[in-house]
Design a protein around this motif. Structure first.
Motif, PDB file in Angstrom:
ATOM      1  N   ALA A 171       0.822  -1.206   0.000  1.00 54.08           N
ATOM      2  CA  ALA A 171       0.000   0.000   0.000  1.00 54.08           C
ATOM      3  C   ALA A 171       0.858   1.259   0.000  1.00 54.08           C
ATOM      4  O   ALA A 171       0.535   2.252  -0.661  1.00 54.08           O
ATOM      5  CB  ALA A 171      -0.928   0.001   1.219  1.00 54.08           C
ATOM      6  N   MET A 172       1.982   1.228   0.743  1.00 52.76           N
ATOM      7  CA  MET A 172       2.874   2.393   0.773  1.00 52.76           C
ATOM      8  C   MET A 172       3.497   2.643  -0.590  1.00 52.76           C
ATOM      9  O   MET A 172       3.530   3.780  -1.073  1.00 52.76           O
ATOM     10  CB  MET A 172       3.970   2.181   1.821  1.00 52.76           C
ATOM     11  N   VAL A 173       3.993   1.573  -1.210  1.00 55.94           N
ATOM     12  CA  VAL A 173       4.635   1.739  -2.520  1.00 55.94           C
ATOM     13  C   VAL A 173       3.624   2.229  -3.541  1.00 55.94           C
ATOM     14  O   VAL A 173       3.893   3.172  -4.301  1.00 55.94           O
ATOM     15  CB  VAL A 173       5.270   0.403  -2.977  1.00 55.94           C
ATOM     16  N   MET A 174       2.441   1.621  -3.557  1.00 59.42           N
ATOM     17  CA  MET A 174       1.447   2.000  -4.560  1.00 59.42           C
ATOM     18  C   MET A 174       0.784   3.326  -4.209  1.00 59.42           C
ATOM     19  O   MET A 174       0.441   4.111  -5.089  1.00 59.42           O
ATOM     20  CB  MET A 174       0.406   0.892  -4.697  1.00 59.42           C
ATOM     21  N   GLY A 175       0.585   3.582  -2.903  1.00 66.20           N
ATOM     22  CA  GLY A 175      -0.045   4.830  -2.483  1.00 66.20           C
ATOM     23  C   GLY A 175       0.858   6.030  -2.685  1.00 66.20           C
ATOM     24  O   GLY A 175       0.492   7.009  -3.336  1.00 66.20           O
ATOM     25  N   LEU A 176       2.087   5.957  -2.127  1.00 63.75           N
ATOM     26  CA  LEU A 176       3.028   7.069  -2.278  1.00 63.75           C
ATOM     27  C   LEU A 176       3.471   7.199  -3.730  1.00 63.75           C
ATOM     28  O   LEU A 176       3.660   8.302  -4.236  1.00 63.75           O
ATOM     29  CB  LEU A 176       4.239   6.859  -1.363  1.00 63.75           C
TER      30      LEU A 176
END
Length: 387
Positions: free
Chosen positions: A372-377
């Motif tokens: 989620a962090m990689v795709m969100g940020l």
């Protein structure tokens, strides 16, 4: 402590022994069975999630810019506001996916975003467009990666956009409004059906026999190295403190910036090469077909040789050549080839990047937060593109 280590070692040996009792054909049969039960709806979810981000580009050349008076940077502003709430909501949504049953959480937010997307057909001004685009990412923020299936279905979307444009005036709506309406309704229908087809875990998968279920559970335990699958705030903290994730965010963002540029502006680019709006919709198909084929080939060989980096670098190089062609050429032929190369090089390695992130993470919660962090940020790259 020593006894505990012996117990864990013994458990691992027992699981490996159980797995090795099955021959390769039996193991392949189990995974094929899982694929047939899970992938059809996962592909549909990926399709609908991706089309939410792509349809505004088609609506733009189908008459939305004229009808809503999107002069100057208005279109860019409207498109950019999508990504701020989308990026912020990604991690909380993946945590909620762990806390709640996927078979309930995913259909719920899909129905909500389908309703919002359907209501996009009622947009009649720049202000209302911005307001609704702010709501769409808030309710469609669960993680789906760009896959060969998505590339294939995005090309199908461009093809049927060609037909939808001809619905101009039906029901008092413009053709571009029907693009939003029909896609939103399709999302709601799929979400309602998915309640009966989503399986939360191998333990509750009714299509598996007991031996098959035990085998899959053992494979998952070995894959996770017996790390915890329970929810704990410490796993979220571990993910957020892992510096390697932020390097992967930059890599992912590096592909999303050109990726969203293609998604949002490809129909416009082709239209400005001298083709009509209708033909531009159809000519938008070829780059996605090429991307689909390239993504399948890259995925197969990346797994076969257990390599990620070379395929990511190779994709970036192909994309760079395509954008150079687009920038330097003023003729339709070379420019169109450049668009195909740019799309192929940009989309093909994305699934490899996401697989790289997931395989390097720890237990279930940390892996979910990491993705989620990689795709969100990384999605802030879309904000850069649209700005």
């Amino acid at each position: 402590m020593e006894k505990g280590n012996i117990d864990v070692h013994s458990l691992v040996l027992e699981e490996k022994q159980f797995i090795e009792e099955l021959n390769s054909a039996e193991r392949a049969g189990i995974f094929r069975k899982i694929d047939w039960h899970l992938l059809p709806f996962v592909v549909l979810f990926c399709l609908l999630s991706s089309l939410d981000k792509a349809n505004i580009g088609n609506a733009k050349i189908a008459g939305m810019s004229t009808d809503l008076n999107l002069i100057g940077f208005r279109y860019n502003i409207a498109a950019a506001v999508f990504f701020i709430p989308y990026s912020i909501a990604e991690v909380p949504s993946n945590i909620a996916l762990k806390l709640f049953r996927p078979s309930r959480w995913i259909p719920t937010i899909m129905v909500t975003w389908g309703i919002v997307m359907t209501l996009m057909c009622l947009v009649n001004s720049f202000e209302s467009l911005v307001m609704r685009l702010e709501w769409v990412p808030c309710v469609s923020c669960f993680t789906f990666l760009i896959s060969p299936a998505v590339d294939l279905h995005v090309f199908m979307f461009h093809a049927h956009s060609y037909a939808i444009e001809n619905m101009e005036g039906i029901g008092g709506l413009h053709g571009w409004q029907w693009i939003f309406c029909l896609e939103g309704l399709a999302t709601i229908v799929v979400a309602c059906l998915s309640v009966f087809f989503i399986h939360d875990s191998p333990e509750t998968a009714t299509f598996l026999t007991e031996p098959e279920r035990e085998y899959i559970m053992d494979v998952l335990k070995l894959d996770a190295n017996h790390l915890s699958t329970d929810y704990s705030i410490q796993f979220i903290s571990q993910a957020m403190k892992d510096y390697k994730l932020y390097i992967q965010v930059v890599i992912y963002m590096g592909f999303l910036v050109p990726g969203y540029a293609i998604t949002l502006f490809l129909p416009t680019i082709i239209n400005e090469l001298g083709y009509t709006s209708t033909n531009a919709q159809l000519l938008s198909v070829t780059p996605y077909v090429a991307s689909c084929l390239a993504a399948i080939i890259v995925g197969i060989y990346s797994d076969k040789y257990s390599l990620r980096g070379p395929y990511i670098i190779g994709g970036a190089s192909v994309s760079l050549v395509g954008f150079i062609l687009l920038y330097c050429s003023s003729r339709p032929g070379p420019s169109y080839v450049g668009a195909c190369l740019a799309a192929t090089g940009t989309y093909a390695p994305v699934a490899v990047i996401i697989a790289w992130v997931g395989s390097n993470a720890g237990g279930d919660v940390k892996r979910g937060v990491a993705l989620a962090m990689v795709m969100g940020l990384g999605t802030f790259g879309g904000y850069v593109t649209r700005s």
